[in-house]
Enzyme design. Sequence first.
Site, PDB file in Angstrom:
ATOM      1  N   ASP A  81      46.482  13.627 -90.686  1.00  0.00           N
ATOM      2  CA  ASP A  81      47.436  14.725 -90.438  1.00  0.00           C
ATOM      3  C   ASP A  81      46.903  15.621 -89.330  1.00  0.00           C
ATOM      4  OD1 ASP A  81      48.529  17.625 -92.340  1.00  0.00           O
ATOM      5  OD2 ASP A  81      49.620  16.403 -90.876  1.00  0.00           O
ATOM      6  N   HIS A  82      47.738  15.916 -88.333  1.00  0.00           N
ATOM      7  CA  HIS A  82      47.371  16.812 -87.231  1.00  0.00           C
ATOM      8  C   HIS A  82      46.072  16.398 -86.557  1.00  0.00           C
ATOM      9  CE1 HIS A  82      50.612  19.678 -87.683  1.00  0.00           C
ATOM     10  NE2 HIS A  82      50.429  19.638 -88.982  1.00  0.00           N
ATOM     11  N   ASP A 103      48.405  15.167 -82.563  1.00  0.00           N
ATOM     12  CA  ASP A 103      49.120  16.441 -82.391  1.00  0.00           C
ATOM     13  C   ASP A 103      48.657  17.088 -81.099  1.00  0.00           C
ATOM     14  OD1 ASP A 103      49.495  19.564 -84.306  1.00  0.00           O
ATOM     15  OD2 ASP A 103      50.262  18.875 -82.361  1.00  0.00           O
ATOM     16  N   HIS A 179      53.671  26.257 -91.493  1.00  0.00           N
ATOM     17  CA  HIS A 179      52.618  25.921 -92.451  1.00  0.00           C
ATOM     18  C   HIS A 179      52.265  27.142 -93.292  1.00  0.00           C
ATOM     19  CE1 HIS A 179      51.472  22.601 -89.461  1.00  0.00           C
ATOM     20  NE2 HIS A 179      51.980  22.023 -90.532  1.00  0.00           N
ATOM     21  N   GLY A 180      51.860  26.876 -94.543  1.00  0.00           N
ATOM     22  CA  GLY A 180      51.419  27.965 -95.401  1.00  0.00           C
ATOM     23  C   GLY A 180      52.594  28.603 -96.130  1.00  0.00           C
ATOM     24  N   HIS A 207      57.317  19.242 -91.094  1.00  0.00           N
ATOM     25  CA  HIS A 207      56.066  19.892 -91.505  1.00  0.00           C
ATOM     26  C   HIS A 207      56.395  21.231 -92.141  1.00  0.00           C
ATOM     27  CE1 HIS A 207      52.777  17.485 -89.429  1.00  0.00           C
ATOM     28  NE2 HIS A 207      53.883  16.839 -89.130  1.00  0.00           N
ATOM     29  N   GLY A 208      55.390  21.797 -92.831  1.00  0.00           N
ATOM     30  CA  GLY A 208      55.557  23.138 -93.387  1.00  0.00           C
ATOM     31  C   GLY A 208      56.624  23.207 -94.459  1.00  0.00           C
ATOM     32  N   ALA A 209      56.768  22.142 -95.250  1.00  0.00           N
ATOM     33  CA  ALA A 209      57.892  22.074 -96.194  1.00  0.00           C
ATOM     34  C   ALA A 209      57.625  22.802 -97.515  1.00  0.00           C
ATOM     35  CB  ALA A 209      58.256  20.625 -96.477  1.00  0.00           C
ATOM     36  N   ILE A 230      53.710  18.148 -97.485  1.00  0.00           N
ATOM     37  CA  ILE A 230      53.491  19.161 -98.527  1.00  0.00           C
ATOM     38  C   ILE A 230      51.988  19.320 -98.764  1.00  0.00           C
ATOM     39  CG2 ILE A 230      53.751  19.718-100.985  1.00  0.00           C
ATOM     40  CD1 ILE A 230      56.418  19.951 -99.640  1.00  0.00           C
TER      41      ILE A 230
HETATM   42  O1  LIG Z   1      52.928  20.429 -92.743  1.00  0.00           O
HETATM   43  C1  LIG Z   1      51.996  20.477 -93.548  1.00  0.00           C
HETATM   44  C2  LIG Z   1      52.188  21.129 -94.924  1.00  0.00           C
HETATM   45  O2  LIG Z   1      52.629  22.433 -94.779  1.00  0.00           O
HETATM   46  P1  LIG Z   1      52.763  23.419 -96.051  1.00  0.00           P
HETATM   47  O3  LIG Z   1      51.704  24.460 -95.864  1.00  0.00           O
HETATM   48  O4  LIG Z   1      54.147  23.985 -95.978  1.00  0.00           O
HETATM   49  O5  LIG Z   1      52.545  22.630 -97.310  1.00  0.00           O
HETATM   50  N1  LIG Z   1      50.792  19.936 -93.228  1.00  0.00           N
HETATM   51  O6  LIG Z   1      50.671  19.216 -92.097  1.00  0.00           O
HETATM   52  C3  LIG Z   1      49.589  20.215 -93.996  1.00  0.00           C
HETATM   53  C4  LIG Z   1      48.734  21.120 -93.086  1.00  0.00           C
HETATM   54  C5  LIG Z   1      47.373  21.437 -93.675  1.00  0.00           C
HETATM   55  C6  LIG Z   1      47.197  22.938 -93.776  1.00  0.00           C
HETATM   56  O7  LIG Z   1      48.166  23.453 -94.667  1.00  0.00           O
HETATM   57 NA    NA Z   2      55.241  26.096 -95.705  1.00  0.00          NA
HETATM   58 ZN   LIG Z   3      51.782  20.056 -90.577  1.00  0.00          ZN
END
Ligand SMILES: O=C(COP(=O)(O)O)N(O)CCCCO
Ligand code: NA
Ligand SMILES: [Zn+2]
Length: 283
Positions: A81-82, A103, A179-180, A207-209, A230
């Site tokens: 991831d990323h 990324d 995110h977060g 992302h950021g769900a 998630i």
């Molecule tokens: O898109 C996400 C998950 O985002 P979320 O913070 O909404 O669960 N990720 O890529 C996880 C990122 C790691 C740091 O949180």
């Molecule tokens: Na989020």
């Molecule tokens: Zn992400």
Amino acid sequence: MLVTGIEILEKAHKEGYAVGAFNTSNLEITQAIVEAAEETRSPVIIQVSEGGLKYAGIEAISAIVRTLAEKATVPIALHLDHGTDFNTIMKCLRNGWTSVMIDASKFPLEENIQRTRKIVEIAHSMGVSVEAEIGKIGGTEDHITVDEREASMTDPEEALRFAKETGVDYLAIAIGTAHGPYKGEPKLDFERLKRIKELLNMPLVLHGASGVPEEAIKKAVSLGINKINIDTDVRQAFTARLRRLLEEDKEVYDPRKILGPCKEAMKEVIKQKMILFGSSLKA
Ligand SMILES: O=C(COP(=O)(O)O)N(O)CCCCO
Ligand code: NA
Ligand SMILES: [Zn+2]
């Protein structure tokens, strides 16, 4: 069984559902993801961020995830991831990962295309699928903090050019998530998502769900999101259970009696997500 990300996401794209991509950094989170997938008969993507690799050590976390994925009775991909560092991405490829994200979204479009194309060529030569990101997803991603004001949404025409020139397998787009934990309610740009799906007709990633209301998730899936990341919601399930357990039991001292219930709490949250995303019974 351990499969590539595209094997899981091509089917999701064709059949119009989404697959959860859950972050792990240890044994118990990994177990919670695998058990949730088997209990709901869902395919699933287990992912580790560069921060997670630093925490666990790439060989150790690769061994844990690969061992549990190979034994699992549902399709599981192991995804970086990323990924921002070239050598880290190469290490994942050498450790048998079946999907990687490059990324390079913080760079100008041309450089994002070059950097992404390079990883696509190497990963595809090894039978590994690739995710990339165009547009900036807000929030804090481990070592990258993008101020929400700078977060810029994905331009559909740029996304089409990006997909064509990089050969990427699935694309992370910025349509208003971060995110977060959210402070207010996130506003997703569904018109933008619809346009991007029409133009690209390929698997798309949200992302950021964590913290996005269920109705918005369902709408995003109906408009073509196929991979949903998630992390925060699972972290919060773990921590809430931990606090309650230590509050209720001042005598407990065996980590297994603490981490076991926390694993169950994470598993329940993950199962609900799999059902919400429409991936249950798709394995
Ligand atoms: O898109 C996400 C998950 O985002 P979320 O913070 O909404 O669960 N990720 O890529 C996880 C990122 C790691 C740091 O949180
Ligand atoms: Na989020
Ligand atoms: Zn992400």
